[in-house]
Design an enzyme around this catalytic site. Sequence first.
Site, PDB file in Angstrom:
ATOM      1  N   LYS A 198       0.865  -1.181   0.000  1.00  0.00           N
ATOM      2  CA  LYS A 198       0.000   0.000   0.000  1.00  0.00           C
ATOM      3  C   LYS A 198       0.896   1.224   0.000  1.00  0.00           C
ATOM      4  O   LYS A 198       1.414   1.639   1.041  1.00  0.00           O
ATOM      5  CB  LYS A 198      -0.921   0.035   1.222  1.00  0.00           C
ATOM      6  CG  LYS A 198      -1.985   1.149   1.086  1.00  0.00           C
ATOM      7  CD  LYS A 198      -2.372   1.761   2.401  1.00  0.00           C
ATOM      8  CE  LYS A 198      -1.383   2.731   2.943  1.00  0.00           C
ATOM      9  NZ  LYS A 198      -1.261   3.989   2.144  1.00  0.00           N
ATOM     10  N   PRO A 199       1.107   1.836  -1.172  1.00  0.00           N
ATOM     11  CA  PRO A 199       1.926   3.049  -1.217  1.00  0.00           C
ATOM     12  C   PRO A 199       1.137   4.259  -0.741  1.00  0.00           C
ATOM     13  O   PRO A 199      -0.092   4.217  -0.646  1.00  0.00           O
ATOM     14  CB  PRO A 199       2.265   3.169  -2.706  1.00  0.00           C
ATOM     15  CG  PRO A 199       1.083   2.569  -3.401  1.00  0.00           C
ATOM     16  CD  PRO A 199       0.607   1.457  -2.498  1.00  0.00           C
ATOM     17  N   SER A 234      -0.846   7.618  -0.873  1.00  0.00           N
ATOM     18  CA  SER A 234      -1.754   8.099  -1.920  1.00  0.00           C
ATOM     19  C   SER A 234      -1.235   9.368  -2.583  1.00  0.00           C
ATOM     20  O   SER A 234      -1.682   9.721  -3.678  1.00  0.00           O
ATOM     21  CB  SER A 234      -3.149   8.343  -1.335  1.00  0.00           C
ATOM     22  OG  SER A 234      -3.107   9.260  -0.261  1.00  0.00           O
ATOM     23  N   SER A 261       5.379   7.696  10.179  1.00  0.00           N
ATOM     24  CA  SER A 261       5.483   8.424  11.440  1.00  0.00           C
ATOM     25  C   SER A 261       5.345   7.496  12.635  1.00  0.00           C
ATOM     26  O   SER A 261       4.717   6.428  12.562  1.00  0.00           O
ATOM     27  CB  SER A 261       4.406   9.510  11.513  1.00  0.00           C
ATOM     28  OG  SER A 261       3.128   8.921  11.710  1.00  0.00           O
ATOM     29  N   GLU A 282       9.801   1.175  10.728  1.00  0.00           N
ATOM     30  CA  GLU A 282      10.818   2.208  10.523  1.00  0.00           C
ATOM     31  C   GLU A 282      10.092   3.532  10.686  1.00  0.00           C
ATOM     32  O   GLU A 282       9.361   3.965   9.804  1.00  0.00           O
ATOM     33  CB  GLU A 282      11.459   2.055   9.137  1.00  0.00           C
ATOM     34  CG  GLU A 282      12.766   2.814   8.992  1.00  0.00           C
ATOM     35  CD  GLU A 282      12.574   4.227   8.472  1.00  0.00           C
ATOM     36  OE1 GLU A 282      12.592   5.170   9.301  1.00  0.00           O
ATOM     37  OE2 GLU A 282      12.415   4.388   7.257  1.00  0.00           O
ATOM     38  N   CYS A 316      13.439  10.886   6.971  1.00  0.00           N
ATOM     39  CA  CYS A 316      13.480  10.561   8.404  1.00  0.00           C
ATOM     40  C   CYS A 316      14.903  10.585   8.947  1.00  0.00           C
ATOM     41  O   CYS A 316      15.107  10.736  10.151  1.00  0.00           O
ATOM     42  CB  CYS A 316      12.846   9.199   8.647  1.00  0.00           C
ATOM     43  SG  CYS A 316      13.582   7.863   7.688  1.00  0.00           S
ATOM     44  N   GLU A 333      10.055  16.393  14.125  1.00  0.00           N
ATOM     45  CA  GLU A 333      10.713  16.315  12.821  1.00  0.00           C
ATOM     46  C   GLU A 333      10.306  17.529  11.997  1.00  0.00           C
ATOM     47  O   GLU A 333       9.115  17.805  11.824  1.00  0.00           O
ATOM     48  CB  GLU A 333      10.290  15.047  12.085  1.00  0.00           C
ATOM     49  CG  GLU A 333      11.042  13.806  12.476  1.00  0.00           C
ATOM     50  CD  GLU A 333      10.752  12.648  11.538  1.00  0.00           C
ATOM     51  OE1 GLU A 333      11.626  12.295  10.733  1.00  0.00           O
ATOM     52  OE2 GLU A 333       9.643  12.100  11.622  1.00  0.00           O
TER      53      GLU A 333
END
Length: 495
Positions: A191-192, A194, A246, A267, A301, A398
């Site tokens: 699932k990449p 969107s 995240s 990750e 990241c 971040e």
Amino acid sequence: MNVNQHSSHPDHDPFGLSAFSHGLYIGGAWRPAAGEGRIEVIDPSTEAVIASVPDATVADAAAAVEAAASAAEGWREMPPRKRSEILRRCFELMVERSEMLAGLISLENGKALRDARGEVAYAAEFFRWNAEEAVRISGEFGIAPAGGNRIVVDYQPIGICVLITPWNFPAAMATRKIAPALAAGCTVILKPASETPLTAYALAALYEEAGVPPGVVNVMTTSTPGPVIAAMLADPRVRKLSFTGSTGVGRTLLAEAAKNVISCSMELGGNAPFVVFDDADIDAAIEGLMVAKMRNAGEACTAANRIYVQSGIHDVFAEKFTRRMAALRVGPGVDPDTECGPMITRKAVEKIERLVTDAISRGARVLCGGRSLAGRGFFYPPTVLVDVSPASDMGCEEIFGPVAPLYRFESEAEVIAAANDTEYGLAAYIYTRDIGRGMRVASKIEAGMIALNRGLVSDPAAPFGGVKQSGLGREGGQHHGIAEFMEAKYIATSF
């Protein structure tokens, strides 16, 4: 500051948008979503809609799991050499199509073309590396300490894997998961994000061309990831979840996976310190920082998030670094001259603005940048701040953008404490001519990866991952990446 924005794309199709069907890729076939919904893909350089992809539903998730299950036995039983040759062909095709893939990444993600080319090369390397590792998966054989029996350990594919990837590296984050999973003998559902689905679908077509059998790799996009992913994790045939994103979303997914005791690799977020000691080569440190901070315009990241410079060189370092940052050319990613592309969304720009405003309110001074750029596109200029308070929001969040906050420090002990004063522990950077000091500080900084006198830490041959709230498990590396997709089976026997 140089800004070069374009207003429209040519009528022809230089990035291969029409080279594959914008359908869900399930069981080796392109198909619409069950609900016939669509997700628009936005060019962050122009805010124009460049394509749309299907919006998968829970029914599509069930179909993807079924396809992966149907293909599982054939792929698991395929000789490792054959799987290796298919993975090697994936690598070769990615290299052959590298310009098309880089252009597609720049178009949908906005990153500078030079960064996109680097990503494609990095992403392809995971297939080459795992093609070589696929034929080296071995077990263990030994005698029990008591001498009564033999210990045999076999390593087997863990099963169907759900892979979830972010938008910032749409090719590399996918291949870093897919390649070791396939090498281990698993089938996968990707699932990449969107925001950047086109690269994932283009790669799916490439895998098919390379000989990956139907159902071994399935790709689906959705605007409702919560219920769709939950449906897949509820299926007892799914045994692995690998997520990059995240920390907040990671916690939610871990809770969902726990319902069925599914193995997880995570990750997650980072808050990387970049430490420059007085004895460092200043020019080398600045070159390293330009990579660590500005690769992908800071949307990484592993990006340097907190830059600690020892007081003896702080002012000189800040002056030289500011000149480098201010000279960067800002523009659309597809422009070959661009050095800093747009952010991924308007929301990303607004977050950066909030962090910079907060830092200034607490006494920070802006040496360059500091304000979002006018016009279309989600642009924010390279920015350097000094006199930043450690209590500022950007000290613990971040930044995910081209903003570099500098903090002054005096002693080794002080900077180690500051570097570790975070819930994250993904990456860290250290510059010093004293290798003894460098190794000493590296051993005390709480991070899964340390770059010593280097601005780039990632390598397909090295284990990638963090400690604390930055994640669980490792990707890449010698055996580490494949091990995440395998389970050990112990057989006790006597003869």
